[in-house]
Structure formats: structure tokens, C-alpha cells
Scaffold this motif. Structure first.
Motif, PDB file in Angstrom:
ATOM      1  N   ASN A   2     -47.434  41.252  38.752  1.00  0.00           N
ATOM      2  CA  ASN A   2     -46.146  41.517  38.177  1.00  0.00           C
ATOM      3  C   ASN A   2     -46.131  42.872  37.514  1.00  0.00           C
ATOM      4  OD1 ASN A   2     -45.219  38.967  38.851  1.00  0.00           O
ATOM      5  ND2 ASN A   2     -46.041  38.062  36.979  1.00  0.00           N
ATOM      6  N   SER A   3     -45.135  43.670  37.820  1.00  0.00           N
ATOM      7  CA  SER A   3     -45.033  44.970  37.188  1.00  0.00           C
ATOM      8  C   SER A   3     -44.338  44.834  35.850  1.00  0.00           C
ATOM      9  CB  SER A   3     -44.250  45.931  38.085  1.00  0.00           C
ATOM     10  OG  SER A   3     -42.953  45.438  38.301  1.00  0.00           O
ATOM     11  N   THR A   5     -41.750  46.478  33.452  1.00  0.00           N
ATOM     12  CA  THR A   5     -40.676  47.447  33.594  1.00  0.00           C
ATOM     13  C   THR A   5     -40.116  47.908  32.261  1.00  0.00           C
ATOM     14  OG1 THR A   5     -39.096  45.637  33.811  1.00  0.00           O
ATOM     15  CG2 THR A   5     -40.030  46.532  35.829  1.00  0.00           C
ATOM     16  N   SER A   6     -40.419  47.209  31.180  1.00  0.00           N
ATOM     17  CA  SER A   6     -39.872  47.578  29.882  1.00  0.00           C
ATOM     18  C   SER A   6     -40.974  48.120  28.993  1.00  0.00           C
ATOM     19  CB  SER A   6     -39.233  46.353  29.218  1.00  0.00           C
ATOM     20  OG  SER A   6     -38.877  46.646  27.882  1.00  0.00           O
ATOM     21  N   GLU A  33     -51.292  46.339  35.623  1.00  0.00           N
ATOM     22  CA  GLU A  33     -49.952  45.765  35.753  1.00  0.00           C
ATOM     23  C   GLU A  33     -48.885  46.778  35.368  1.00  0.00           C
ATOM     24  OE1 GLU A  33     -49.534  42.081  33.735  1.00  0.00           O
ATOM     25  OE2 GLU A  33     -51.092  41.060  34.901  1.00  0.00           O
ATOM     26  N   SER A  36     -48.507  49.287  38.132  1.00  0.00           N
ATOM     27  CA  SER A  36     -47.917  48.728  39.347  1.00  0.00           C
ATOM     28  C   SER A  36     -46.422  48.993  39.428  1.00  0.00           C
ATOM     29  CB  SER A  36     -48.172  47.222  39.429  1.00  0.00           C
ATOM     30  OG  SER A  36     -47.427  46.521  38.453  1.00  0.00           O
ATOM     31  N   GLY A  37     -45.792  49.345  38.306  1.00  0.00           N
ATOM     32  CA  GLY A  37     -44.371  49.669  38.323  1.00  0.00           C
ATOM     33  C   GLY A  37     -44.062  51.051  38.852  1.00  0.00           C
ATOM     34  N   GLN A  48     -46.365  52.049  26.324  1.00  0.00           N
ATOM     35  CA  GLN A  48     -45.986  50.779  26.933  1.00  0.00           C
ATOM     36  C   GLN A  48     -46.971  49.672  26.584  1.00  0.00           C
ATOM     37  OE1 GLN A  48     -44.166  50.979  30.844  1.00  0.00           O
ATOM     38  NE2 GLN A  48     -45.531  49.385  31.569  1.00  0.00           N
ATOM     39  N   ARG A  78     -51.507  55.989  39.305  1.00  0.00           N
ATOM     40  CA  ARG A  78     -50.882  55.032  40.227  1.00  0.00           C
ATOM     41  C   ARG A  78     -51.988  54.121  40.768  1.00  0.00           C
ATOM     42  NH1 ARG A  78     -51.214  59.793  43.251  1.00  0.00           N
ATOM     43  NH2 ARG A  78     -52.275  59.577  45.277  1.00  0.00           N
TER      44      ARG A  78
END
Length: 283
Positions: A2-3, A5-6, A33, A36-37, A48, A78
Motif C-alpha cells: 500500500n502506498s 499518499t498523505s 511503502e 511506493s507512491g 512523511q 524510488r
């Protein structure tokens, strides 16, 4: 995987007595993780994760060294080639019948109907597994048997993602000599609805007095790799029960698909359906 995103998404707190080695491992997983976004710089990655830049740099550098991440100056981090290797190996180790079996059994226990697992093979539905039902009427099918795609629920579920032109080809091949244009239009209208809802019915089209509900299993990326069907005598398959079964079968295939890396959210029509994994509940 699961990426994240926030930037403000909080990480679960580690237990107070968590060994430092395990804490480092979990933080390393958090880094992967987050990456991964998409490509991300050190400052943003540290923010983050809620870590200092030095700690984040140390973790990310170790992952770069082991090829779990790659780093490009001026761009950031990445995902690296090692994850592709591990993903390929995991995919090779995942066997659909083996992974699906416990889910099929729970669905059988909850429904008392016959459960099939099948795949697409030479444009036919090939049965890989079957759990017989406990009702009075036995479904005449067997593992290794090939069935049509356009008249079986399982077959329709396997081709939900095909184009309408391909549907027409399959229909003409399997039913064209014994049907009318009205039959085709009716079938096409139903298939459009099935494709939109993510499940398919067999309304006594393949075998008299037998109905079934089916839904596809997907792997990472969304490709349909198999399907599950629940089959029973028409007397036990009212329209209302088939609607309930549709939601339940979709939940089952979604759970199996998740094992293969498919995490897309399903439509809300399953919300009030009993889950086959809820022990003791009947459908």
C-alpha cells in the motif's frame, strides 16, 4: 504493497517493548511503502515518516545498497529492482487452487451449494476445483471439464473484461447456430450489466433447472486469472437469493484477489451481505 499518499498519515505505534532491531525493520518497511507512491526526495520522505533527515537517510541508504530502492540525484528515491525480483518469485509461488481452497470451503459451508473454481483455457471455462453441495440435486460437473463461456456463470465471469466485439465472436461461436438476434441482444444487455457490477449469472442457460452466481479473481494489475461460481437448483436460487449471493461471492473473490496483490475497492452493493468468513451464518 500500500502506498502512503498523505504526508500526515500516521504510522501505527510500535509497542514500548519492541526490540530495536524490529523497530528498524518496521521503519525500513515504512520507507518502502512511502516510496511506493512515487519518486520522493529526502526532506519530503522524512516529513512523511515523522523521522529526522539523518535517520531517514540512514534507512534509505541501506535499502539502496540492497537494491530495494534506487536514488537519483536531484530527483529522489524510488522503488528498486530487488522488489521486482521478489514480486516475480512471489507470483510464481502463488497457486490459485491452493490459495482459493479455504475460501471455497467457507463459501460451501455457508451456502450448502456447489462451488466451482475455473480458469480460461483455449477459450473455454476449465474447472480446477469443485466442492459438491449438500442439497438433494447434484450438479453434473467435474474437475478437468471444459464448459462454454457464454452460457455458464463461471464462463461469463472469466470474460467480463473482454471487448463487446470479442463477446460477439464468442457468442456466434458457441450459440450462433441455435439462437436469434433477439437472443443476442438479450445476452449482450445482461453482459453489459454484469461487467458493470462485477459478477455474472447463469439463469438456466447451460443446464435446465440449474442457476449460478459467479465472480472473477484478479491478480495485481487487475487481470482476471480465475473465477468462482456458486451453483444450485433453481428452486433454491430465487432472484432475491441470487442478489445476496452475488455480493457474498464478490467478497470471497475480492479476498482471494487480495492474496494476489489486487486491492481495488469493490462497489457498495456488498455492504449488507453476510460474509462467508463469518462463521455460523447462512446464505
Amino acid at each position: 504493497m500500500n502506498s502512503v499518499t498523505s504526508k500526515n498519515k500516521s504510522k501505527p505505534a510500535l509497542p514500548a517493548n519492541q526490540p530495536s532491531g524490529s523497530q528498524t525493520l518496521f521503519r525500513g518497511l515504512d520507507v518502502m511503502e512511502a516510496v511506493s507512491g512515487g519518486t520522493i526526495g529526502l526532506a519530503e520522505l522524512a516529513e512523511q515518516l515523522g523521522l529526522t533527515r539523518s535517520t531517514t537517510h540512514r534507512l534509505a541508504s541501506a535499502l539502496v545498497e540492497r537494491r530495494y530502492l534506487t536514488f537519483t540525484p536531484g530527483e529522489g528515491y524510488r522503488l528498486g529492482p530487488k522488489l521486482l525480483e521478489l514480486g516475480y518469485n512471489a507470483n510464481q509461488q502463488m497457486d490459485v487452487p491452493r490459495v482459493a481452497r479455504p475460501y471455497l470451503q467457507e463459501l460451501a459451508d455457508a451456502s450448502d451449494d456447489t462451488i466451482h473454481l475455473g480458469v480460461l483455457a483455449d477459450w473455454r471455462a476449465l474447472y480446477l476445483d469443485k466442492i459438491p453441495g449438500r442439497r438433494r440435486i447434484e450438479i453434473s460437473s467435474r474437475v478437468g471439464e471444459r464448459q462454454p463461456l457464454t452460457t455458464t456463470g463461471l464462463g461469463k465471469a472469466l470474460i467480463l473484461d473482454e471487448s463487446e466485439s470479442r463477446w460477439r465472436e464468442l457468442w456466434k461461436s458457441e450459440c450462433g447456430g441455435k439462437s436469434s438476434s433477439t437472443d443476442w441482444e438479450t445476452w449482450l444487455k445482461r453482459m453489459r450489466g454484469y461487467a458493470q457490477k462485477g459478477y455474472a449469472f447463469d439463469l438456466e442457460e447451460n443446464e435446465d433447472r440449474i442457476r449460478c452466481v459467479a465472480a472473477p479473481i484478479r491478480k495485481a494489475g487487475g487481470r482476471i486469472v480465475a473465477a468462482i461460481s456458486v451453483s444450485g437448483a433453481a428452486q433454491y436460487m430465487s432472484d432475491a437469493r441470487m442478489a445476496t449471493l452475488a455480493a457474498t461471492v464478490k467478497e470471497t473473490t475480492a479476498a482471494i484477489s487480495e492474496q494476489f496483490g489486487w486491492l481495488k475497492e469493490e462497489p457498495s452493493d456488498k455492504a449488507n451481505a453476510p460474509r462467508p468468513r463469518d462463521k455460523g451464518r447462512r446464505i
